[in-house]
Design a protein around this motif. Sequence first.
Motif, short mmCIF file in Angstrom:
data_model
loop_
_atom_site.label_atom_id
_atom_site.label_comp_id
_atom_site.label_asym_id
_atom_site.label_seq_id
_atom_site.Cartn_x
_atom_site.Cartn_y
_atom_site.Cartn_z
N LEU A 1 -27.37 14.43 52.73
CA LEU A 1 -28.63 13.44 53.19
C LEU A 1 -29.05 12.26 52.85
N GLU A 2 -28.61 11.84 51.63
CA GLU A 2 -29.01 10.04 50.45
C GLU A 2 -27.92 9.54 51.03
N THR A 3 -26.69 10.33 51.45
CA THR A 3 -25.23 9.79 52.15
C THR A 3 -25.58 9.09 53.31
N PHE A 4 -26.48 9.97 54.06
CA PHE A 4 -25.87 9.60 55.71
C PHE A 4 -27.21 8.38 55.63
N CYS A 5 -28.85 8.66 54.76
CA CYS A 5 -29.28 7.87 54.54
C CYS A 5 -29.02 6.37 54.37
N GLU A 6 -28.01 6.19 53.72
CA GLU A 6 -27.46 5.00 53.32
C GLU A 6 -26.46 4.26 53.79
N LEU A 7 -26.18 4.66 55.27
CA LEU A 7 -25.74 4.36 56.39
C LEU A 7 -25.82 2.61 56.69
N HIS A 8 -25.03 1.83 56.88
CA HIS A 8 -26.17 0.41 57.63
C HIS A 8 -26.47 0.62 58.74
N GLU A 9 -26.01 1.55 58.96
CA GLU A 9 -26.86 1.71 61.53
C GLU A 9 -28.65 2.45 60.56
N LEU A 10 -27.87 3.82 59.84
CA LEU A 10 -29.67 4.06 60.14
C LEU A 10 -30.62 3.79 59.00
N LYS A 11 -29.79 3.21 58.30
CA LYS A 11 -31.12 2.03 57.95
C LYS A 11 -31.63 0.82 59.21
N LYS A 12 -30.98 0.47 59.33
CA LYS A 12 -31.71 -0.32 60.69
C LYS A 12 -32.07 0.08 61.76
N PHE A 13 -32.32 1.97 61.79
CA PHE A 13 -32.21 3.05 62.78
C PHE A 13 -33.94 2.67 62.10
N ARG A 14 -34.13 3.10 61.24
CA ARG A 14 -35.23 3.63 59.99
C ARG A 14 -36.21 1.95 59.93
N LYS A 15 -35.89 1.22 59.88
CA LYS A 15 -36.32 -0.31 60.66
C LYS A 15 -37.84 -0.42 61.07
N LEU A 16 -37.16 -0.18 62.89
CA LEU A 16 -37.57 -0.17 63.37
C LEU A 16 -39.39 0.83 63.89
N PHE A 17 -39.75 1.94 62.32
CA PHE A 17 -40.70 2.25 62.66
C PHE A 17 -41.62 2.14 61.63
N TYR A 18 -40.79 0.95 60.75
CA TYR A 18 -41.50 1.07 59.27
C TYR A 18 -42.24 -0.37 59.86
N VAL A 19 -43.22 -0.48 59.02
CA VAL A 19 -44.21 -2.23 58.69
C VAL A 19 -43.46 -3.01 58.48
N LYS A 20 -43.41 -4.26 59.31
CA LYS A 20 -42.81 -5.14 58.65
C LYS A 20 -43.92 -6.11 57.05
N LYS A 21 -43.21 -6.55 56.22
CA LYS A 21 -43.58 -7.05 55.11
C LYS A 21 -44.43 -8.73 56.16
#
Length: 336
Positions: free
Chosen positions: A264-284
């Motif tokens: 799970l940590e390996t998949f979470c470190e993928l660049h594509e998944l990081k960009k996808f997760r940022k869509l749902f996070y609150v921007k600073k």
Amino acid sequence: MLQSLAGSSCVRLVEQHRSAWCFALLVLGYLLYLVFGAVVFSSVELPYEDLLRQELGKLKQRFLEEHACLSEQQLEQFLMRVLEASNYGVSVLSNASGNWNWDFTSSLFFASTVLSTTGYGHTVPLSDGGKAFCIIYSVIGIPFTLLFLTAVVQRIIVYVTRRPVLYFHIRWGFSKQVVAIIHAMVLGFITVSCFFLIPAAIFSVLEDDWNFLESFYFCFISLSTIGLGDYVPGEGYNQKFRELYKIGITCYLLMGLIAMLVVLETFCELHELKKFRKLFYVKKDKEEDQVNIMEHDQLSFSSISDQAASMKDDQKANEPFVNSQSPTSNDSSLNN
């Protein structure tokens, strides 16, 4: 003209609140997924429940007809007591009387399921003291387990994920993102093979009443910490080497949980998944970023000043050796 202005204002509004819209879609999708699961489970399992109820009703009626001296109320009281004991992991069947639920190996297996939050539910504390100790043990043990697993995964992922990806990126010149995706897929396949397929085949052989699908189902339910408790290994009649078997299952669950977290940590470190997760996070906000930058600058400035102060202290520590020679040189110059 007005339509173009209205369209541009709507687009601007959507872009300004893009994270909120994505989060709303995420919540809606999750609720729809819950409803979808409820509809499927209900449509699939409800007919089997109805057939089982009818079968039990006929069996009960036949038993009362064959034993006229026994009233229905007495039978129901007996069955309620048996079911209550069964919920605590105690069976009245003659073929299950030899298995104890609270010997050392069974207690070790229970402790591992509690700390890993799997919780099969087949064995539960009977006494009030056991229930109180389970609460205290879990309050301390679950955060301790999370700390332990985090530390282990953080060390394993350096050698299993980051260094191999960096090696192929530097040594062979492949794209780091492509190497990371291929590595994650290969690691996931190895994990599924070693902790799902092979153990499922082993459980299907060791457990008399399990087929391969049921064994694979147990592996997934266990390593995903769902722990429904409908399938628990080592509970069969005359299980050979039951103590050793329970210890082996405990080790399997711990190692499998670590492997799942590494994947799970390996998949979470993928660049594509990081960009996808940022869509749902609150921007600073920019102000927060400026505050963080100022704090970082202050920390770096303080570290530089500390280094300069330490260098001055070192110079002062060496000055007496220099000053001890200067008076003699001055006296010699005056004598000359």
